[in-house]
Scaffold this motif. Structure first.
Motif, PDB file in Angstrom:
ATOM      1  N   ASN A 188      15.463   7.222   7.553  1.00  0.00           N
ATOM      2  CA  ASN A 188      15.330   5.829   7.959  1.00  0.00           C
ATOM      3  C   ASN A 188      16.228   4.957   7.089  1.00  0.00           C
ATOM      4  O   ASN A 188      16.026   4.870   5.883  1.00  0.00           O
ATOM      5  N   SER A 189      17.177   4.298   7.696  1.00  0.00           N
ATOM      6  CA  SER A 189      18.131   3.481   6.938  1.00  0.00           C
ATOM      7  C   SER A 189      17.484   2.246   6.303  1.00  0.00           C
ATOM      8  O   SER A 189      18.056   1.650   5.401  1.00  0.00           O
ATOM      9  N   ASN A 190      16.299   1.865   6.762  1.00  0.00           N
ATOM     10  CA  ASN A 190      15.597   0.710   6.198  1.00  0.00           C
ATOM     11  C   ASN A 190      14.810   1.061   4.932  1.00  0.00           C
ATOM     12  O   ASN A 190      14.242   0.174   4.299  1.00  0.00           O
ATOM     13  N   VAL A 191      14.739   2.335   4.579  1.00  0.00           N
ATOM     14  CA  VAL A 191      13.922   2.795   3.450  1.00  0.00           C
ATOM     15  C   VAL A 191      14.846   3.251   2.328  1.00  0.00           C
ATOM     16  O   VAL A 191      15.796   3.990   2.554  1.00  0.00           O
ATOM     17  N   THR A 192      14.551   2.813   1.107  1.00  0.00           N
ATOM     18  CA  THR A 192      15.398   3.180  -0.027  1.00  0.00           C
ATOM     19  C   THR A 192      14.923   4.442  -0.733  1.00  0.00           C
ATOM     20  O   THR A 192      15.710   5.105  -1.391  1.00  0.00           O
ATOM     21  N   ASN A 193      13.658   4.805  -0.610  1.00  0.00           N
ATOM     22  CA  ASN A 193      13.159   5.978  -1.317  1.00  0.00           C
ATOM     23  C   ASN A 193      12.228   6.784  -0.418  1.00  0.00           C
ATOM     24  O   ASN A 193      12.700   7.562   0.396  1.00  0.00           O
ATOM     25  N   LYS A 194      10.941   6.579  -0.566  1.00  0.00           N
ATOM     26  CA  LYS A 194       9.956   7.317   0.223  1.00  0.00           C
ATOM     27  C   LYS A 194       9.371   6.423   1.304  1.00  0.00           C
ATOM     28  O   LYS A 194       9.157   5.244   1.082  1.00  0.00           O
ATOM     29  N   GLN A 195       9.095   6.995   2.455  1.00  0.00           N
ATOM     30  CA  GLN A 195       8.447   6.255   3.535  1.00  0.00           C
ATOM     31  C   GLN A 195       7.050   6.808   3.703  1.00  0.00           C
ATOM     32  O   GLN A 195       6.868   8.000   3.956  1.00  0.00           O
ATOM     33  N   PHE A 196       6.049   5.941   3.581  1.00  0.00           N
ATOM     34  CA  PHE A 196       4.651   6.343   3.700  1.00  0.00           C
ATOM     35  C   PHE A 196       4.104   6.076   5.100  1.00  0.00           C
ATOM     36  O   PHE A 196       3.513   6.937   5.715  1.00  0.00           O
ATOM     37  N   MET A 243       3.324  16.426   0.008  1.00  0.00           N
ATOM     38  CA  MET A 243       3.260  15.072   0.552  1.00  0.00           C
ATOM     39  C   MET A 243       4.439  14.224   0.073  1.00  0.00           C
ATOM     40  O   MET A 243       5.074  13.540   0.879  1.00  0.00           O
ATOM     41  N   LEU A 244       4.731  14.269  -1.213  1.00  0.00           N
ATOM     42  CA  LEU A 244       5.847  13.482  -1.740  1.00  0.00           C
ATOM     43  C   LEU A 244       7.167  13.910  -1.105  1.00  0.00           C
ATOM     44  O   LEU A 244       8.028  13.070  -0.806  1.00  0.00           O
ATOM     45  N   TRP A 245       7.333  15.209  -0.884  1.00  0.00           N
ATOM     46  CA  TRP A 245       8.528  15.718  -0.217  1.00  0.00           C
ATOM     47  C   TRP A 245       8.607  15.193   1.225  1.00  0.00           C
ATOM     48  O   TRP A 245       9.674  14.778   1.686  1.00  0.00           O
ATOM     49  N   MET A 246       7.469  15.183   1.920  1.00  0.00           N
ATOM     50  CA  MET A 246       7.440  14.682   3.306  1.00  0.00           C
ATOM     51  C   MET A 246       7.768  13.187   3.350  1.00  0.00           C
ATOM     52  O   MET A 246       8.512  12.737   4.230  1.00  0.00           O
ATOM     53  N   PHE A 247       7.242  12.414   2.403  1.00  0.00           N
ATOM     54  CA  PHE A 247       7.535  10.977   2.353  1.00  0.00           C
ATOM     55  C   PHE A 247       9.011  10.739   2.041  1.00  0.00           C
ATOM     56  O   PHE A 247       9.644   9.870   2.626  1.00  0.00           O
ATOM     57  N   GLU A 248       9.558  11.532   1.132  1.00  0.00           N
ATOM     58  CA  GLU A 248      10.976  11.407   0.782  1.00  0.00           C
ATOM     59  C   GLU A 248      11.859  11.792   1.966  1.00  0.00           C
ATOM     60  O   GLU A 248      12.838  11.119   2.282  1.00  0.00           O
ATOM     61  N   ARG A 249      11.487  12.858   2.627  1.00  0.00           N
ATOM     62  CA  ARG A 249      12.239  13.332   3.797  1.00  0.00           C
ATOM     63  C   ARG A 249      12.239  12.271   4.904  1.00  0.00           C
ATOM     64  O   ARG A 249      13.267  11.998   5.519  1.00  0.00           O
ATOM     65  N   ALA A 250      11.074  11.655   5.139  1.00  0.00           N
ATOM     66  CA  ALA A 250      10.980  10.593   6.155  1.00  0.00           C
ATOM     67  C   ALA A 250      11.827   9.395   5.746  1.00  0.00           C
ATOM     68  O   ALA A 250      12.480   8.770   6.587  1.00  0.00           O
ATOM     69  N   GLY A 251      11.839   9.069   4.456  1.00  0.00           N
ATOM     70  CA  GLY A 251      12.630   7.951   3.960  1.00  0.00           C
ATOM     71  C   GLY A 251      14.120   8.155   4.149  1.00  0.00           C
ATOM     72  O   GLY A 251      14.858   7.212   4.437  1.00  0.00           O
ATOM     73  N   LYS A 252      14.573   9.389   3.970  1.00  0.00           N
ATOM     74  CA  LYS A 252      15.997   9.689   4.135  1.00  0.00           C
ATOM     75  C   LYS A 252      16.449   9.549   5.588  1.00  0.00           C
ATOM     76  O   LYS A 252      17.622   9.300   5.845  1.00  0.00           O
ATOM     77  N   THR A 311       0.826  -1.217   0.000  1.00  0.00           N
ATOM     78  CA  THR A 311       0.000   0.000   0.000  1.00  0.00           C
ATOM     79  C   THR A 311       0.855   1.258   0.000  1.00  0.00           C
ATOM     80  O   THR A 311       0.462   2.268  -0.579  1.00  0.00           O
ATOM     81  N   SER A 312       2.013   1.209   0.627  1.00  0.00           N
ATOM     82  CA  SER A 312       2.915   2.354   0.625  1.00  0.00           C
ATOM     83  C   SER A 312       3.283   2.748  -0.799  1.00  0.00           C
ATOM     84  O   SER A 312       3.134   3.910  -1.204  1.00  0.00           O
ATOM     85  N   LYS A 313       3.759   1.782  -1.560  1.00  0.00           N
ATOM     86  CA  LYS A 313       4.153   2.060  -2.952  1.00  0.00           C
ATOM     87  C   LYS A 313       2.964   2.464  -3.803  1.00  0.00           C
ATOM     88  O   LYS A 313       3.033   3.409  -4.601  1.00  0.00           O
ATOM     89  N   LYS A 314       1.854   1.771  -3.628  1.00  0.00           N
ATOM     90  CA  LYS A 314       0.660   2.013  -4.447  1.00  0.00           C
ATOM     91  C   LYS A 314       0.084   3.403  -4.188  1.00  0.00           C
ATOM     92  O   LYS A 314      -0.224   4.141  -5.129  1.00  0.00           O
ATOM     93  N   ILE A 315      -0.049   3.795  -2.934  1.00  0.00           N
ATOM     94  CA  ILE A 315      -0.645   5.095  -2.621  1.00  0.00           C
ATOM     95  C   ILE A 315       0.275   6.232  -3.040  1.00  0.00           C
ATOM     96  O   ILE A 315      -0.186   7.241  -3.569  1.00  0.00           O
ATOM     97  N   VAL A 316       1.569   6.084  -2.848  1.00  0.00           N
ATOM     98  CA  VAL A 316       2.508   7.123  -3.297  1.00  0.00           C
ATOM     99  C   VAL A 316       2.386   7.311  -4.810  1.00  0.00           C
ATOM    100  O   VAL A 316       2.367   8.439  -5.301  1.00  0.00           O
ATOM    101  N   LYS A 317       2.246   6.217  -5.546  1.00  0.00           N
ATOM    102  CA  LYS A 317       2.081   6.313  -7.001  1.00  0.00           C
ATOM    103  C   LYS A 317       0.748   6.982  -7.360  1.00  0.00           C
ATOM    104  O   LYS A 317       0.697   7.828  -8.257  1.00  0.00           O
ATOM    105  N   ILE A 318      -0.314   6.618  -6.660  1.00  0.00           N
ATOM    106  CA  ILE A 318      -1.621   7.234  -6.922  1.00  0.00           C
ATOM    107  C   ILE A 318      -1.551   8.740  -6.662  1.00  0.00           C
ATOM    108  O   ILE A 318      -2.075   9.535  -7.435  1.00  0.00           O
ATOM    109  N   ILE A 319      -0.898   9.124  -5.576  1.00  0.00           N
ATOM    110  CA  ILE A 319      -0.736  10.551  -5.265  1.00  0.00           C
ATOM    111  C   ILE A 319       0.060  11.235  -6.375  1.00  0.00           C
ATOM    112  O   ILE A 319      -0.323  12.287  -6.875  1.00  0.00           O
ATOM    113  N   ASP A 320       1.175  10.618  -6.761  1.00  0.00           N
ATOM    114  CA  ASP A 320       2.050  11.193  -7.790  1.00  0.00           C
ATOM    115  C   ASP A 320       1.321  11.351  -9.128  1.00  0.00           C
ATOM    116  O   ASP A 320       1.549  12.312  -9.861  1.00  0.00           O
ATOM    117  N   ASP A 321       0.432  10.406  -9.450  1.00  0.00           N
ATOM    118  CA  ASP A 321      -0.283  10.434 -10.726  1.00  0.00           C
ATOM    119  C   ASP A 321      -1.574  11.250 -10.690  1.00  0.00           C
ATOM    120  O   ASP A 321      -2.238  11.385 -11.717  1.00  0.00           O
TER     121      ASP A 321
END
Length: 182
Positions: free
Chosen positions: A114-122, A103-112, A83-93
């Motif tokens: 967290n060492s367990n996250v490679t891109n955005k954290q939802f 929102m995308l900036w906030m998800f990216e910022r949260a991902g940075k 759902t994390s990947k799917k909702i981020v894509k729905i938001i982006d599209d």
């Protein structure tokens, strides 16, 4: 992580809540709600999820569930990952999403952060599962879930919240999402 925040009995039923990073009110559009509903339905039909109660709020989700495959941790991990990947894509599209860039900036910022996250954290990473060990605990948690939209001031009657199992229990209405009542 503290032991009390783990799924101790792999075959047990649990109450869990999980929130978006920074408690961002993402679920303000039907398309985002329906992504969660479709994913829960998929988990029920294909991944052994027994769903006894749910409520999707603007920034968080409450569930009472059990893993028929005795892997509640893996089930929720997969659900949140998908759902994390799917909702981020729905938001982006979504060209109508006025808060898209923020929102995308906030998800990216949260991902940075967290060492367990490679891109955005939802989703926030914690679930804080509480085992449902008695009928009394089940009823208490179900009442809490169903009253959440009332306490938040969105509706005056739990049945009026479209994305909640209160409709299943109160009106025998399974049109949004079928749950495992029996």
């Amino acid at each position: 992580m503290c032991r009390k925040y783990k799924f101790a009995d792999k075959s047990g039923a649990y109450f869990i809540s999980f929130a978006t990073v920074n408690w961002i009110d993402v679920f303000t559009r039907d398309t985002y709600f329906w992504c969660i509903i479709a994913s829960l339905d998929f988990c029920r039909k294909n991944k052994g999820m027994e769903l006894y109660g749910y409520c999707i709020m603007p920034s968080h989700v409450h569930l009472i569930f059990r893993s028929a495959l005795n892997d509640p941790s893996g089930l929720i991990r997969d659900f949140k990952g998908f759902t994390s990947k799917k909702i981020v894509k729905i938001i982006d599209d979504n060209p109508q999403e006025s808060r898209k860039e923020w929102m995308l900036w906030m998800f990216e910022r949260a991902g940075k952060k967290n060492s367990n996250v490679t891109n955005k954290q939802f989703w926030q990473q914690d679930n804080k599962p509480i085992e449902i060990w008695s009928l009394n605990v089940f009823e208490q948690k179900l009442k809490y879930i169903h009253n959440n939209p009332v306490v938040s001031g969105f509706v005056t009657n739990p049945i009026d919240w479209k994305f909640s199992s209160a409709r299943n229990y109160g009106n025998d209405d399974h049109t949004i999402l079928e749950i495992d009542i029996n």
